[in-house]
Design a protein around this motif. Structure first.
Motif, mmCIF file in Angstrom:
data_model
loop_
_atom_site.group_PDB
_atom_site.id
_atom_site.type_symbol
_atom_site.label_atom_id
_atom_site.label_comp_id
_atom_site.label_asym_id
_atom_site.label_seq_id
_atom_site.Cartn_x
_atom_site.Cartn_y
_atom_site.Cartn_z
ATOM 1 N N THR A 72 -5.564 -2.537 -9.208
ATOM 2 C CA THR A 72 -6.708 -1.984 -8.490
ATOM 3 C C THR A 72 -7.740 -1.465 -9.489
ATOM 4 O O THR A 72 -7.389 -0.761 -10.450
ATOM 5 N N LEU A 73 -8.993 -1.807 -9.253
ATOM 6 C CA LEU A 73 -10.122 -1.279 -10.032
ATOM 7 C C LEU A 73 -11.149 -0.764 -9.035
ATOM 8 O O LEU A 73 -11.600 -1.509 -8.163
ATOM 9 N N ALA A 74 -11.494 0.520 -9.142
ATOM 10 C CA ALA A 74 -12.411 1.134 -8.171
ATOM 11 C C ALA A 74 -13.448 1.994 -8.882
ATOM 12 O O ALA A 74 -13.159 2.638 -9.895
ATOM 13 N N MET B 41 -11.603 4.410 -11.465
ATOM 14 C CA MET B 41 -10.144 4.427 -11.439
ATOM 15 C C MET B 41 -9.598 3.028 -11.655
ATOM 16 O O MET B 41 -10.147 2.044 -11.130
ATOM 17 N N MET B 42 -8.529 2.932 -12.434
ATOM 18 C CA MET B 42 -7.850 1.658 -12.650
ATOM 19 C C MET B 42 -6.349 1.898 -12.594
ATOM 20 O O MET B 42 -5.842 2.841 -13.204
ATOM 21 N N SER B 43 -5.626 1.055 -11.843
ATOM 22 C CA SER B 43 -4.177 1.212 -11.724
ATOM 23 C C SER B 43 -3.508 -0.152 -11.796
ATOM 24 O O SER B 43 -4.088 -1.170 -11.420
ATOM 25 N N TYR B 44 -2.265 -0.136 -12.263
ATOM 26 C CA TYR B 44 -1.479 -1.373 -12.375
ATOM 27 C C TYR B 44 -0.041 -1.056 -12.002
ATOM 28 O O TYR B 44 0.524 -0.032 -12.396
ATOM 29 N N GLN B 45 0.551 -1.964 -11.241
ATOM 30 C CA GLN B 45 1.952 -1.810 -10.820
ATOM 31 C C GLN B 45 2.686 -3.111 -11.062
ATOM 32 O O GLN B 45 2.209 -4.187 -10.682
#
Length: 559
Positions: free
Chosen positions: A294-296, A307-311
């Motif tokens: 996700t990149l927001a 915000m940047m997240s990785y799973q």
């Protein structure tokens, strides 16, 4: 609806397996398989009264299977819904001259009527319990003259906030649903609650609309509307507006979300919100089988951030996931990392460490149990202390490993055994019947098998020396377990034709002369056979197709 059918029930009446034909079998293939079994089980071929009675029962089963599969209308329903589909109330009044598509439509109408009756008794409860813990005294307690204070030697840990929410759905019709929800919150001794009622109507396959009414002791009455609409197969929009009544007047609010499929696994979102907290947000979400990204970016009042997240998703039985994210904005910067794992059939446990400026260090523990969520945010320190980060990371891991060994694994093992025992008990009478039918079939096959063996020996063809079906224990760590197998040498030899044995991709427990010796457990078929005077051996999975003889099955191939 088809997925709701019990797999064990379907497999126990698998007509394709009984006739040993593929699901794509033609009428000619069905007829050939039917004739072969008729020759084997025809009552007139047996003089002994007991064998004649058993042959008549098996003949009727084969005839029933052929009657269903040779009828295009009945076969269309059976292929989708199994044998139970042929027993639906009202099915008997359907005209037999209709096409398979019309038969299916009529069946679905009958099932829809039953579904509407069940809807009146169904709810979908969801709930969340959040308990905030202030544990800063564990790490921020080393102040000047602290030891001189009364009780200064014992860290003080307290619950400073709590939130409880619950919702239930009450389907009124297949298109209308009432949703009742409520919540209670408290923070440092101050709190309040709200209650909301929403009515949702599915207007078409493309969208739905919702009206919401709410009241609370902190925000006052609420009136809102929400609509969802698929504009194209790859693009949809959600719009929401509301009026919040309070002592300060009426506060309107509007929000809109535009979403588009960028590719098979990627979604793009554009959100605009106007009201008390106005903002514009855009995000890209990519979700695949092995990862989630996700990149927001948000511009708004009072929060603007990126915000940047990785799973990463491990492809294991416990559905393990590790994740990390970074969020930076006017409020500061927060780095989070954590993991989650399935600990039982309905439970998922996760922990996340949050390190931020100026937020400090926090540990967030979450347990999802079915549709209920239990959330425990634990604030450890307002400062960036390496010791707090270390214990927040290592502590949950040590506790989880201990719980996994002492509590979770024994519980899951006991639960599986309990479920397996219930399955055995519920199917005991059916399995006993299948066993009796299989034993009777073996007796009736003896004369045919003798003739087949004589013919195969004369041409040095395919001779089944031994064959076993069931659960085999091959792992040395499981030697204490007992193998559960039955001898199926005679039934397999009976299926040999022209020195070939062909089994389709169906559960083998439905084959003539077979039954399930270990309900709910993994099964295999082990065959030791002779072809052209050479020994062969093969181990095949329960639902795997099998074709013998094969050169790769030679016993001496690896010696």
């Amino acid at each position: 609806m088809a997925s709701a059918l019990d797999d064990e029930e379907i497999s126990s009446d698998d007509y394709y397996s009984l006739l040993n034909v593929r699901r794509e079998a033609t009428q000619e293939q069905l007829k050939a398989a039917y004739r072969r079994l008729c020759m084997l089980y025809h009552p007139d071929k047996h003089r002994d009264p007991e064998l004649k009675r058993q042959a008549e029962q098996l003949f009727n089963l084969v005839h029933e299977a052929y009657e269903v599969l040779s009828d295009p209308q009945a076969r269309a329903i059976y292929d989708i819904y199994g044998k139970r589909g042929l027993d639906v109330d009202g099915w008997e009044v359907v005209e037999r001259k209709r096409t398979p598509a019309e038969i299916r439509e009529e069946y679905e109408r009958l099932q829809k009527e039953r579904e509407e009756r069940r809807l009146q008794q169904r709810t979908n409860p969801k709930g969340t319990i959040s308990v905030g813990v202030d544990a800063t005294d564990l790490f921020d307690r080393y102040e000047e003259d602290y030891e001189d204070m009364v009780g200064g030697g014992v860290p003080h840990v307290e619950i400073n906030k709590m939130h409880i929410s619950q919702s239930i759905e009450a389907p009124l019709t297949t298109n209308d649903t009432a949703i009742l929800s409520g919540s209670l919150s408290t923070h440092n001794g101050n709190g309040g609650g709200t209650i909301n009622l929403a009515l949702r109507r599915v207007t078409s396959a493309q969208g739905w609309g919702e009206i919401e009414l709410g009241a609370g002791d902190t925000h006052g009455p609420l009136f809102g509307m929400k609509i969802f609409r698929n504009l194209t197969p790859r693009f949809y929009v959600t719009a929401q507006c509301g009026l919040q009544f309070s002592s300060r007047g009426v506060r309107p609010g509007v929000s809109t979300v535009l979403a588009r499929h960028l590719d098979k696994n990627t979604m793009g979102y554009l959100q605009w919100r106007w009201g008390i907290h106005s903002s514009m947000n855009t995000s890209i979400v990519r979700d695949t089988k092995s990862s989630h990204f996700t990149l927001a970016v948000q511009l708004g009042i009072p929060h603007t951030f990126m915000m940047m997240s990785y799973q990463y998703k491990f492809q294991d039985e416990d559905q393990t996931k590790i994740k990390g994210s970074i969020k930076s904005g006017f409020f500061g910067t927060v780095l989070e990392y954590g993991a989650e794992r399935k600990i039982s059939r309905h439970s998922v446990l996760g922990a996340t460490v949050s390190v931020g400026v100026p937020q400090g260090v926090s540990l967030k523990v979450k347990l999802n149990r079915a549709s209920q969520t239990y959330f425990f945010p634990i604030h450890l320190t307002d400062q960036l202390l390496p010791s707090a980060v270390f214990y927040a990371t290592v502590g949950p891991l040590v506790v989880y490993l201990a719980m996994q060994r002492l509590i979770i694994r024994p519980y899951v093992r006991a639960q599986k055994e309990q479920d397996l025992e219930k399955q055995r008990e519920s199917s005991a009478s059916n399995i006993a019947k299948k066993k009796q039918e299989a034993e009777a079939a073996v007796l009736l096959m003896q004369e045919s098998v003798r003739r087949i063996i004589e013919a195969e020996e004369s041409r040095m063809g395919l001779i089944i020396l031994n064959a076993w079906y069931g659960k085999f224990v091959t792992d040395n760590s499981r030697k204490h377990e007992r193998a559960k197998v039955i001898d199926v040498s005679v039934p397999l030899q009976c299926l040999v034709k022209d020195s070939k044995l062909i089994l389709t991709e169906a559960a083998k427990s439905g084959l003539p002369g077979f039954y399930d010796p270990c309900v709910g457990e993994e099964k295999s078929l082990k065959v030791l056979y002779q072809f052209r005077g050479v020994m062969h051996q093969v181990l095949s999975g329960d639902s795997e197709p099998l074709r013998i003889p094969k050169q790769s099955h030679r016993v001496d191939a690896d010696t």
